[in-house]
Design an enzyme around this catalytic site. Structure first.
Site, PDB file in Angstrom:
ATOM      1  N   SER A 237       3.352   6.930   5.688  1.00 37.60           N
ATOM      2  CA  SER A 237       4.265   6.272   6.614  1.00 37.60           C
ATOM      3  C   SER A 237       5.672   6.765   6.330  1.00 37.60           C
ATOM      4  O   SER A 237       5.962   7.246   5.220  1.00 37.60           O
ATOM      5  CB  SER A 237       4.199   4.748   6.440  1.00 37.60           C
ATOM      6  OG  SER A 237       5.260   4.101   7.107  1.00 37.60           O
TER       7      SER A 237
ATOM      8  N   TYR B  38       4.482  -3.161   0.819  1.00 39.90           N
ATOM      9  CA  TYR B  38       4.030  -2.068   1.691  1.00 39.90           C
ATOM     10  C   TYR B  38       4.784  -0.779   1.354  1.00 39.90           C
ATOM     11  O   TYR B  38       4.168   0.288   1.234  1.00 39.90           O
ATOM     12  CB  TYR B  38       4.251  -2.453   3.157  1.00 39.90           C
ATOM     13  CG  TYR B  38       3.703  -1.447   4.141  1.00 39.90           C
ATOM     14  CD1 TYR B  38       2.353  -1.459   4.483  1.00 39.90           C
ATOM     15  CD2 TYR B  38       4.521  -0.481   4.717  1.00 39.90           C
ATOM     16  CE1 TYR B  38       1.826  -0.540   5.382  1.00 39.90           C
ATOM     17  CE2 TYR B  38       4.006   0.450   5.617  1.00 39.90           C
ATOM     18  CZ  TYR B  38       2.668   0.418   5.937  1.00 39.90           C
ATOM     19  OH  TYR B  38       2.161   1.332   6.830  1.00 39.90           O
TER      20      TYR B  38
END
EC number: 1.1.1.300
Length: 367
Positions: A223, A236
């Site tokens: 990501s 995350y």
């Protein structure tokens, strides 16, 4: 059970091959100083050429491609793209039903391809292309990649029932959706296990054979939040930063071992409109210029990178600039940039929605 796999991998390697637990060779310290000139300038020239002239895509027809998190989102789209290119699919997901739905879509694509092949064969053309593309199959396995033993046991089943994996797409991911002090410890651990640790287990399971034959491709779906962070999603971001580090170190280790037949691709997309971060908002004046990515577009761009052996892809390309600026600017300047873009608190609406949904579920269940 977890300790059994490296031993099995070690039993398959030939004398003189790297150990299953790592790809470096012992006694190579002095060899590392040998001159094998690949000039820095030439590396820049090749990189520039890739931008100007699109490289030819390689074929994955007939190769076994394993995708984690294949039951939905990007994983499902990756499965469909590889199916269109006639790869043999192995789909892993924790949700059996959604995984079977993806498999059904893949089988539909296979039927269309086989029908097209039959029509071409009947017309008397394309025979050479049809011969190696027979026996298109998809296999599904219910697997919790956050559990090491489950990964190793399922990997052993894949080897026995399907064969050795040539393309490994580590895609599975989760998000807790809580501020740090409100996030239960078990959710933090779950995020780290699925988003980061699982890449270690799957790679250890399938890399040894890739090393033996010097062929394979490992894809890490990370990501943009593995390159730069934002507030409210500490677990995350930590998991994605961790997996980016894992991928880069693995890539260097393969290069050091001169295993040039094993390719790696790091995929770092901006916010993708899969519903995973529903509610996430940047500054409204900036949103038209930096909208959430369409999942189809994100996967198609990633597929181009994978099939041309591109080491890394950030989507959109603006992410390269943001990453570069974050690396050279003072921290306070980065904070100012975040505030201007509205990226400093972009996750707060998403977290608020998650909290509201949790409260509604608890009220419904009478908790």
């Amino acid at each position: 059970m977890a300790g059994a796999l490296p031993t099995a991998g070690a039993s398959r390697r030939r004398p003189g091959h790297p150990a299953a637990g790592g790809v470096s060779r012992e006694g190579r310290c002095d060899e590392g100083w040998r001159l094998r000139p690949r000039p820095l300038l030439w590396a820049f020239v090749l990189a520039a050429a890739r931008w100007l002239v699109r490289p030819k895509e390689k074929s994955v027809a007939g190769q076994v491609c394993l995708i984690t998190g294949a039951g939905s989102g990007l994983g499902r789209l990756f499965a469909l793209e590889f199916a269109r290119r006639r790869a043999l699919l192995v789909l892993w997901d924790i949700n059996t039903q959604s995984n079977e739905e993806t498999a059904g879509m893949v089988r539909h694509i296979y039927r269309d391809l086989e029908a097209a092949d039959a029509a071409a064969l009947q017309a008397g053309n394309g025979e050479e292309e049809i011969l190696p593309q027979c026996n298109l199959q998809v296999f599904t396995y219910t697997c919790d990649v956050g559990k090491r033993e489950n990964v190793y046991l399922t990997a052993e089943r894949v080897r026995k029932e399907v064969g050795e994996v040539s393309v490994l797409v580590n895609n599975a991911g989760v998000v807790s959706g809580h501020h740090l002090l409100e996030c239960p410890d078990e959710l933090i651990e779950r995020t780290m296990m699925v988003n980061c640790h699982a890449h270690f287990w799957t790679t250890k399971a399938f890399l040894p054979t890739m090393l033996e034959i010097n062929h394979g491709h490992i894809v890490t779906v990370a990501s943009s939040l593995g390159l730069f962070s934002t507030a409210g999603v500490e677990d995350y971001c930590a998991s994605k930063f961790g997996v980016v580090g894992f991928h880069e170190s693995l890539s260097h280790e393969l290069k050091a071992a001169e295993k040039d037949g094993i390719k790696t691709t790091l995929v770092c997309p901006y916010l993708v409109d899969t519903g995973m971060f529903r509610g996430c908002r940047i500054r409204k004046e900036i949103e038209p210029f930096l909208p959430p990515l369409k999942p189809d577009y994100c996967v198609k761009q990633a597929m181009k990178a994978i099939l041309t052996d591109q080491p890394m892809i950030c989507t959109p390309r603006l992410m390269y600039i943001v990453t570069f600026m974050k690396s050279i600017l003072p921290f306070e300047a980065v904070v100012c940039m975040y505030r201007f873009l509205g990226a400093d608190k972009c996750m707060y609406p998403f977290i608020a929605q998650r909290k509201q949904a949790t409260n509604n579920n608890e009220a419904k269940n009478g908790i």
